[in-house]
Design a protein around this motif. Structure first.
Motif, PDB file in Angstrom:
ATOM      1  N   VAL A   1       0.871  -1.173   0.000  1.00 62.07           N
ATOM      2  CA  VAL A   1       0.000   0.000   0.000  1.00 62.07           C
ATOM      3  C   VAL A   1       0.906   1.221   0.000  1.00 62.07           C
ATOM      4  CG1 VAL A   1      -1.788   1.286   1.216  1.00 62.07           C
ATOM      5  CG2 VAL A   1      -1.795  -1.219   1.272  1.00 62.07           C
ATOM      6  N   ARG A   2       0.792   2.023  -1.036  1.00 57.69           N
ATOM      7  CA  ARG A   2       1.567   3.258  -1.163  1.00 57.69           C
ATOM      8  C   ARG A   2       0.636   4.422  -0.893  1.00 57.69           C
ATOM      9  NH1 ARG A   2       2.838   6.321  -6.216  1.00 57.69           N
ATOM     10  NH2 ARG A   2       4.514   7.753  -5.668  1.00 57.69           N
ATOM     11  N   VAL A   3       1.014   5.265   0.057  1.00 56.44           N
ATOM     12  CA  VAL A   3       0.216   6.432   0.423  1.00 56.44           C
ATOM     13  C   VAL A   3       1.020   7.673   0.059  1.00 56.44           C
ATOM     14  CG1 VAL A   3      -0.925   7.667   2.298  1.00 56.44           C
ATOM     15  CG2 VAL A   3      -0.876   5.163   2.303  1.00 56.44           C
ATOM     16  N   VAL A   4       0.472   8.489  -0.830  1.00 59.10           N
ATOM     17  CA  VAL A   4       1.108   9.741  -1.228  1.00 59.10           C
ATOM     18  C   VAL A   4       0.243  10.868  -0.688  1.00 59.10           C
ATOM     19  CG1 VAL A   4       1.914  11.165  -3.135  1.00 59.10           C
ATOM     20  CG2 VAL A   4       1.985   8.666  -3.322  1.00 59.10           C
ATOM     21  N   GLU A   5       0.812  11.647   0.236  1.00 58.54           N
ATOM     22  CA  GLU A   5       0.048  12.736   0.836  1.00 58.54           C
ATOM     23  C   GLU A   5       0.343  14.064   0.165  1.00 58.54           C
ATOM     24  OE1 GLU A   5      -0.428  12.778   5.082  1.00 58.54           O
ATOM     25  OE2 GLU A   5       0.373  10.744   5.184  1.00 58.54           O
ATOM     26  N   GLU A   6       1.590  14.350  -0.048  1.00 55.87           N
ATOM     27  CA  GLU A   6       2.029  15.577  -0.703  1.00 55.87           C
ATOM     28  C   GLU A   6       3.075  15.195  -1.744  1.00 55.87           C
ATOM     29  OE1 GLU A   6       0.760  18.568  -0.101  1.00 55.87           O
ATOM     30  OE2 GLU A   6      -0.535  17.835   1.489  1.00 55.87           O
ATOM     31  N   GLU A   7       3.514  16.167  -2.492  1.00 56.39           N
ATOM     32  CA  GLU A   7       4.478  15.905  -3.553  1.00 56.39           C
ATOM     33  C   GLU A   7       5.743  15.224  -3.025  1.00 56.39           C
ATOM     34  OE1 GLU A   7       6.769  18.498  -6.933  1.00 56.39           O
ATOM     35  OE2 GLU A   7       4.851  19.193  -6.183  1.00 56.39           O
ATOM     36  N   ASP A   8       6.168  15.572  -1.827  1.00 56.69           N
ATOM     37  CA  ASP A   8       7.413  15.022  -1.285  1.00 56.69           C
ATOM     38  C   ASP A   8       7.174  14.151  -0.049  1.00 56.69           C
ATOM     39  OD1 ASP A   8       6.616  17.067   0.367  1.00 56.69           O
ATOM     40  OD2 ASP A   8       8.623  17.876   0.667  1.00 56.69           O
ATOM     41  N   GLN A   9       5.941  13.758   0.183  1.00 61.42           N
ATOM     42  CA  GLN A   9       5.609  12.998   1.390  1.00 61.42           C
ATOM     43  C   GLN A   9       4.833  11.741   1.004  1.00 61.42           C
ATOM     44  OE1 GLN A   9       3.141  15.180   4.110  1.00 61.42           O
ATOM     45  NE2 GLN A   9       4.104  14.238   5.866  1.00 61.42           N
ATOM     46  N   GLU A  10       5.511  10.587   1.096  1.00 61.95           N
ATOM     47  CA  GLU A  10       4.852   9.321   0.776  1.00 61.95           C
ATOM     48  C   GLU A  10       5.491   8.199   1.582  1.00 61.95           C
ATOM     49  OE1 GLU A  10       6.637   7.225  -3.035  1.00 61.95           O
ATOM     50  OE2 GLU A  10       6.040   9.280  -3.493  1.00 61.95           O
ATOM     51  N   PHE A  11       4.743   7.117   1.748  1.00 58.85           N
ATOM     52  CA  PHE A  11       5.279   5.936   2.412  1.00 58.85           C
ATOM     53  C   PHE A  11       4.593   4.699   1.858  1.00 58.85           C
ATOM     54  CE2 PHE A  11       1.750   7.296   5.063  1.00 58.85           C
ATOM     55  CZ  PHE A  11       1.108   6.124   5.410  1.00 58.85           C
ATOM     56  N   THR A  12       5.264   3.562   2.020  1.00 59.42           N
ATOM     57  CA  THR A  12       4.740   2.280   1.547  1.00 59.42           C
ATOM     58  C   THR A  12       4.795   1.277   2.692  1.00 59.42           C
ATOM     59  OG1 THR A  12       5.561   2.729  -0.673  1.00 59.42           O
ATOM     60  CG2 THR A  12       5.023   0.444  -0.160  1.00 59.42           C
ATOM     61  N   ARG A  13       3.706   0.532   2.851  1.00 50.48           N
ATOM     62  CA  ARG A  13       3.642  -0.544   3.850  1.00 50.48           C
ATOM     63  C   ARG A  13       3.403  -1.845   3.110  1.00 50.48           C
ATOM     64  NH1 ARG A  13       1.283   0.430   9.130  1.00 50.48           N
ATOM     65  NH2 ARG A  13       1.594  -1.812   9.273  1.00 50.48           N
ATOM     66  N   SER A  14       4.009  -2.918   3.602  1.00 49.14           N
ATOM     67  CA  SER A  14       3.799  -4.228   2.981  1.00 49.14           C
ATOM     68  C   SER A  14       3.035  -5.129   3.935  1.00 49.14           C
ATOM     69  CB  SER A  14       5.138  -4.866   2.600  1.00 49.14           C
ATOM     70  OG  SER A  14       5.897  -5.149   3.746  1.00 49.14           O
ATOM     71  N   PHE A  15       2.245  -6.038   3.346  1.00 48.90           N
ATOM     72  CA  PHE A  15       1.400  -6.955   4.102  1.00 48.90           C
ATOM     73  C   PHE A  15       1.484  -8.334   3.455  1.00 48.90           C
ATOM     74  CE2 PHE A  15      -0.284  -2.726   4.510  1.00 48.90           C
ATOM     75  CZ  PHE A  15      -0.612  -2.613   5.852  1.00 48.90           C
ATOM     76  N   GLU A  16       1.406  -9.354   4.275  1.00 49.58           N
ATOM     77  CA  GLU A  16       1.412 -10.714   3.748  1.00 49.58           C
ATOM     78  C   GLU A  16       0.042 -11.110   3.216  1.00 49.58           C
ATOM     79  OE1 GLU A  16       3.019 -13.597   6.405  1.00 49.58           O
ATOM     80  OE2 GLU A  16       4.846 -12.439   6.758  1.00 49.58           O
ATOM     81  N   LEU A  17      -1.019 -10.540   3.785  1.00 51.59           N
ATOM     82  CA  LEU A  17      -2.380 -10.914   3.409  1.00 51.59           C
ATOM     83  C   LEU A  17      -3.139  -9.741   2.800  1.00 51.59           C
ATOM     84  CD1 LEU A  17      -3.261 -12.983   6.596  1.00 51.59           C
ATOM     85  CD2 LEU A  17      -2.509 -13.856   4.373  1.00 51.59           C
ATOM     86  N   GLU A  18      -3.855 -10.026   1.721  1.00 53.43           N
ATOM     87  CA  GLU A  18      -4.628  -9.003   1.026  1.00 53.43           C
ATOM     88  C   GLU A  18      -5.645  -8.295   1.926  1.00 53.43           C
ATOM     89  OE1 GLU A  18      -7.388  -8.518  -2.972  1.00 53.43           O
ATOM     90  OE2 GLU A  18      -7.172 -10.498  -2.053  1.00 53.43           O
ATOM     91  N   PRO A  19      -6.407  -8.998   2.775  1.00 53.45           N
ATOM     92  CA  PRO A  19      -7.395  -8.294   3.601  1.00 53.45           C
ATOM     93  C   PRO A  19      -6.778  -7.235   4.514  1.00 53.45           C
ATOM     94  CG  PRO A  19      -7.843 -10.645   3.637  1.00 53.45           C
ATOM     95  CD  PRO A  19      -6.521 -10.457   2.948  1.00 53.45           C
ATOM     96  N   TYR A  20      -5.579  -7.506   5.026  1.00 48.85           N
ATOM     97  CA  TYR A  20      -4.916  -6.510   5.881  1.00 48.85           C
ATOM     98  C   TYR A  20      -4.495  -5.289   5.072  1.00 48.85           C
ATOM     99  CZ  TYR A  20      -4.747 -10.137   9.464  1.00 48.85           C
ATOM    100  OH  TYR A  20      -5.078 -11.096  10.378  1.00 48.85           O
ATOM    101  N   ALA A  21      -3.993  -5.516   3.863  1.00 51.93           N
ATOM    102  CA  ALA A  21      -3.599  -4.404   2.997  1.00 51.93           C
ATOM    103  C   ALA A  21      -4.811  -3.551   2.635  1.00 51.93           C
ATOM    104  CB  ALA A  21      -2.923  -4.928   1.730  1.00 51.93           C
ATOM    105  N   LEU A  22      -5.920  -4.205   2.297  1.00 57.97           N
ATOM    106  CA  LEU A  22      -7.123  -3.459   1.921  1.00 57.97           C
ATOM    107  C   LEU A  22      -7.705  -2.695   3.108  1.00 57.97           C
ATOM    108  CD1 LEU A  22      -8.858  -6.032  -0.447  1.00 57.97           C
ATOM    109  CD2 LEU A  22      -7.440  -4.054  -1.064  1.00 57.97           C
ATOM    110  N   ALA A  23      -7.647  -3.279   4.295  1.00 57.38           N
ATOM    111  CA  ALA A  23      -8.146  -2.585   5.486  1.00 57.38           C
ATOM    112  C   ALA A  23      -7.281  -1.357   5.785  1.00 57.38           C
ATOM    113  CB  ALA A  23      -8.160  -3.524   6.683  1.00 57.38           C
ATOM    114  N   PHE A  24      -5.963  -1.503   5.650  1.00 58.21           N
ATOM    115  CA  PHE A  24      -5.069  -0.370   5.862  1.00 58.21           C
ATOM    116  C   PHE A  24      -5.333   0.723   4.832  1.00 58.21           C
ATOM    117  CE2 PHE A  24      -1.042   1.849   5.062  1.00 58.21           C
ATOM    118  CZ  PHE A  24      -0.826   2.375   6.326  1.00 58.21           C
ATOM    119  N   ALA A  25      -5.485   0.333   3.563  1.00 61.34           N
ATOM    120  CA  ALA A  25      -5.767   1.305   2.504  1.00 61.34           C
ATOM    121  C   ALA A  25      -7.079   2.034   2.769  1.00 61.34           C
ATOM    122  CB  ALA A  25      -5.806   0.614   1.141  1.00 61.34           C
TER     123      ALA A  25
END
Length: 64
Positions: free
Chosen positions: A25-49
């Protein structure tokens, strides 16, 4: 409000993608502000997103 920047990306945005058996899951908030989180399971990634979508008050997130 137009939130598109010259490189074609729209900020803020949330992207979800599966690669090599992991979900990212890649979250881009501003032009220079972003982060990526990784998950082993799709439901956890979708809940985080979804939580990030609500936090940033977006209509949707993008599944790539």
């Amino acid at each position: 409000m137009d939130n598109e920047v010259p490189n074609g990306k729209i900020h803020p945005c949330i992207e979800v993608v599966e690669a090599c058996g992991e979900w990212f899951v890649r979250v881009v908030e501003e032009e220079d502000q972003e982060f990526t989180r990784s998950f082993e399971l799709e439901p956890y990634a979708l809940a985080f997103a979804e939580d990030q979508r609500i936090r940033l008050q977006l209509d949707k997130f993008v599944r790539l």
